[in-house]
Motif scaffolding. Structure first.
Motif, PDB file in Angstrom:
ATOM      1  N   VAL A 109      51.310  37.227  46.975  1.00  0.00           N
ATOM      2  CA  VAL A 109      51.259  38.346  46.044  1.00  0.00           C
ATOM      3  C   VAL A 109      49.824  38.858  45.970  1.00  0.00           C
ATOM      4  O   VAL A 109      48.876  38.067  45.860  1.00  0.00           O
ATOM      5  N   CYS A 110      49.675  40.166  46.072  1.00  0.00           N
ATOM      6  CA  CYS A 110      48.347  40.784  45.968  1.00  0.00           C
ATOM      7  C   CYS A 110      47.890  40.768  44.515  1.00  0.00           C
ATOM      8  O   CYS A 110      48.590  41.279  43.630  1.00  0.00           O
ATOM      9  N   ASP A 111      46.735  40.152  44.257  1.00  0.00           N
ATOM     10  CA  ASP A 111      46.186  40.143  42.902  1.00  0.00           C
ATOM     11  C   ASP A 111      45.704  41.529  42.503  1.00  0.00           C
ATOM     12  O   ASP A 111      45.959  41.992  41.391  1.00  0.00           O
ATOM     13  N   ASP A 112      45.016  42.184  43.440  1.00  0.00           N
ATOM     14  CA  ASP A 112      44.372  43.447  43.095  1.00  0.00           C
ATOM     15  C   ASP A 112      43.971  44.161  44.382  1.00  0.00           C
ATOM     16  O   ASP A 112      43.678  43.526  45.395  1.00  0.00           O
ATOM     17  N   ALA A 113      43.987  45.490  44.327  1.00  0.00           N
ATOM     18  CA  ALA A 113      43.539  46.300  45.458  1.00  0.00           C
ATOM     19  C   ALA A 113      42.851  47.533  44.901  1.00  0.00           C
ATOM     20  O   ALA A 113      43.459  48.315  44.161  1.00  0.00           O
ATOM     21  N   ASP A 114      41.572  47.694  45.215  1.00  0.00           N
ATOM     22  CA  ASP A 114      40.850  48.866  44.727  1.00  0.00           C
ATOM     23  C   ASP A 114      39.841  49.333  45.766  1.00  0.00           C
ATOM     24  O   ASP A 114      39.431  48.571  46.638  1.00  0.00           O
TER      25      ASP A 114
END
Length: 206
Positions: free
Chosen positions: A60-65
């Motif tokens: 699962v991707c925690d965060d993408a910015d």
């Protein structure tokens, strides 16, 4: 700025001309150059990148910015880290949402975005079947619904061993036939490629 893949699961890793991550919400991130942990992946080592990115499947991707300079950063369950930086002359990364909205990092970090089209074009899905002679392998994928896809719109639904990807991707079909069903046959379909590699494949349903 955030991309809408946070808290979504990686469903597939794909390789055609770019290396891409597909998420369970239908979003796709494609990279022409990217770092996964300490490995830099570009046009020269895409198959090594495919093997490295395969480890993301199911995470699962925690965060993408991304920032105003076009640098994209992603983390997966606090472990694997993915970073894509701008390139001088070509696009670095492209985000496509399931609705068709797009964010693109162009040359030198110019980030552009487009909303979802009002009348999206219906894509033609690849179908399971024997590829035609001369058809080219245009995409490999690993993860959910792994497949080898061909330029004539056919695909073989199986998990290709990633260490032989270089013998398959962009190779053309020289022979495509239905094998016998005897006990010595390794599969029902036989596809030979211009590299000399032979794929033995048994369809999931008859």
């Amino acid at each position: 700025m955030k991309l809408a893949v946070g808290q979504h699961r990686v469903s597939r890793i794909l390789l055609d001309f770019d290396l891409s991550i597909e998420f369970d919400n239908g979003a796709i991130l494609a990279f022409s150059e990217v770092m996964v942990d300490d490995l830099t992946v570009d046009e020269d080592n895409q198959f090594e990148g495919l093997r490295a990115f395969a480890a993301l499947h199911g995470l699962v991707c925690d965060d993408a910015d991304y920032d105003e300079f076009g640098v994209l950063r992603m983390t997966f369950e606090g472990r694997q880290r993915v970073v894509a930086r701008p390139r001088d002359e070509v696009e670095s990364w492209e985000y496509s949402a399931a609705d068709g909205s797009t964010v693109l990092c162009g040359p030198e970090g110019t980030v552009e975005s487009w909303p979802a089209p009002q009348h999206p074009k219906a894509g033609v899905p690849a179908v399971e079947g024997l590829p035609s002679i001369g058809a080219t392998v245009v995409r490999l994928s690993t993860g959910d619904d792994a497949a080898v896809e061909f330029s004539d719109g056919t695909k073989l639904l199986f998990e290709l061993p990633l260490d032989i990807g270089y013998l398959v991707l962009r190779e053309s079909v020289t022979s495509s036939s239905l094998a016998g069903s005897g006990g010595n046959s390794p599969g029902d379909w036989v596809v030979e490629l211009s590299s000399g590699h032979v794929i033995f494949y048994r369809p999931r349903t008859r």
